[in-house]
Design an enzyme around this catalytic site. Structure first.
Site, PDB file in Angstrom:
ATOM      1  N   HIS A 166      24.638  47.554  73.930  1.00 42.62           N
ATOM      2  CA  HIS A 166      25.696  46.661  74.576  1.00 42.62           C
ATOM      3  C   HIS A 166      26.281  47.232  75.618  1.00 42.62           C
ATOM      4  CE1 HIS A 166      26.004  45.316  70.180  1.00 42.62           C
ATOM      5  NE2 HIS A 166      25.878  44.103  70.716  1.00 42.62           N
ATOM      6  N   CYS A 253      33.009  48.923  68.117  1.00 41.56           N
ATOM      7  CA  CYS A 253      32.397  47.716  67.023  1.00 41.56           C
ATOM      8  C   CYS A 253      32.993  47.500  65.821  1.00 41.56           C
ATOM      9  CB  CYS A 253      30.690  48.565  66.860  1.00 41.56           C
ATOM     10  SG  CYS A 253      29.981  49.420  67.963  1.00 41.56           S
TER      11      CYS A 253
HETATM   12  C1  CIR Z   1      23.272  46.156  65.569  1.00 41.17           C
HETATM   13  O1  CIR Z   1      22.295  46.615  66.042  1.00 41.17           O
HETATM   14  O2  CIR Z   1      23.609  44.947  65.811  1.00 41.17           O
HETATM   15  C2  CIR Z   1      24.208  47.093  64.800  1.00 41.17           C
HETATM   16  N1  CIR Z   1      23.183  47.957  64.161  1.00 41.17           N
HETATM   17  C3  CIR Z   1      25.010  47.858  65.725  1.00 41.17           C
HETATM   18  C4  CIR Z   1      26.057  46.935  66.281  1.00 41.17           C
HETATM   19  C5  CIR Z   1      26.789  47.898  67.363  1.00 41.17           C
HETATM   20  N2  CIR Z   1      28.138  47.190  67.795  1.00 41.17           N
HETATM   21  C6  CIR Z   1      28.609  47.176  68.805  1.00 41.17           C
HETATM   22  O3  CIR Z   1      28.124  48.244  69.893  1.00 41.17           O
HETATM   23  N3  CIR Z   1      29.392  46.509  69.513  1.00 41.17           N
END
Ligand code: CIR
Length: 258
Positions: A166, A253
């Site tokens: 992201h 996150c």
């Molecule tokens: C994913 O791959 O969607 C989750 N394991 C990690 C999400 C991380 N979110 C973020 O960086 N905002």
């Protein structure tokens, strides 16, 4: 800071299924669920120390990545947007967050098919928003979000992405014109106007730090980044994020702040 940036946060308890969360770093091993819960408790306490009233949603066992609430909504000063995660395994996470946000916002927009957008790709800089065009956020999703911003008097622009999950995996706005940037973003013309704090390759995970009112929350074990922020006069809180890191989760996150 006289006027707080944020007064509230929403988080979701990690589910036991967290051990099956999506990861690009299987070599780090599976998260330890009990340790993840303790780290999550510490995260909530840190947000409270920053002055936020924290609402904690219950764990959602069907959705291993559901503690990463930042991805399913974007909260601004004037409205919220319910996003449309790109991965099927995350699409069911939005319902509970939408219902809770309705308690706080009269104006809630949403990203519609074929758009996809995840909140980790949205970086707020005052009334301006940068939107990472990542493997999770497509051009249509970004365009819908930017149109929604424009309708409420905000501006937004897309940012082409290096191979990073992201946008905020690789850069974080620390307020006061300071941008923390991973090397992949260091030469981006979009960011040339900021005072940039470069993150060394060995500390790349700490490119995702979280400025909340008078504090910056930093993942522990990244002394260079913590020292650089303190040299700029910022007060830091360090948190162990080891178990979330194993499934690509960073500090931002784990919450929605507004
Ligand atoms: C994913 O791959 O969607 C989750 N394991 C990690 C999400 C991380 N979110 C973020 O960086 N905002």
């Amino acid at each position: 800071m006289t006027q707080p940036m944020f007064t509230k946060a929403i988080v979701r308890r990690p589910a036991r299924s967290l051990v099956h969360g999506i990861t690009t770093h299987p070599e780090l091993g599976r998260p330890d669920y009990d340790l993840a819960l303790r780290q999550h408790d510490a995260y909530v306490r840190a947000l409270e120390r920053c002055g936020l009233a924290v609402r904690v949603l219950p764990a959602l066992e069907e959705f291993p990545d559901s503690c990463f609430v930042e991805d399913v909504a974007v909260c601004t000063k004037r409205f919220a947007t319910i996003t449309r995660p790109a991965t099927v395994s995350r699409s069911g996470e939005i319902a509970g967050v939408r219902a809770l946000l309705a308690e706080y916002y009269d104006d809630i927009d949403e990203i519609r098919e074929p758009g996809t957008l995840e909140g980790g790709d949205v970086m707020m800089v005052g009334d301006e928003f940068f939107v990472g065009l990542s493997s999770r956020t497509n051009a249509e999703g970004a365009a819908q979000f930017i149109a929604a911003l424009n309708r409420r008097g905000f501006s937004g622009r897309g940012v082409t992405m290096p191979p990073t999950l992201h946008l905020k995996t690789g850069c974080s706005y620390m307020e006061d014109d300071v941008l923390l940037v991973d090397r992949a973003f260091a030469s981006y013309p979009e960011f040339s106007r900021f005072k940039r704090v470069d993150v060394a390759l060995a500390e790349a995970y700490a490119a995702n730090c979280l400025r909340v009112n008078d504090y910056v929350i930093v993942p522990s074990g990244h002394p260079g980044v913590a020292a650089s922020l303190r040299e700029l006069g910022m007060e830091t809180i360090e948190l162990d994020m080891s178990e979330f890191r194993k499934i690509d989760g960073g500090l931002s996150c784990l919450s929605l702040r507004f």
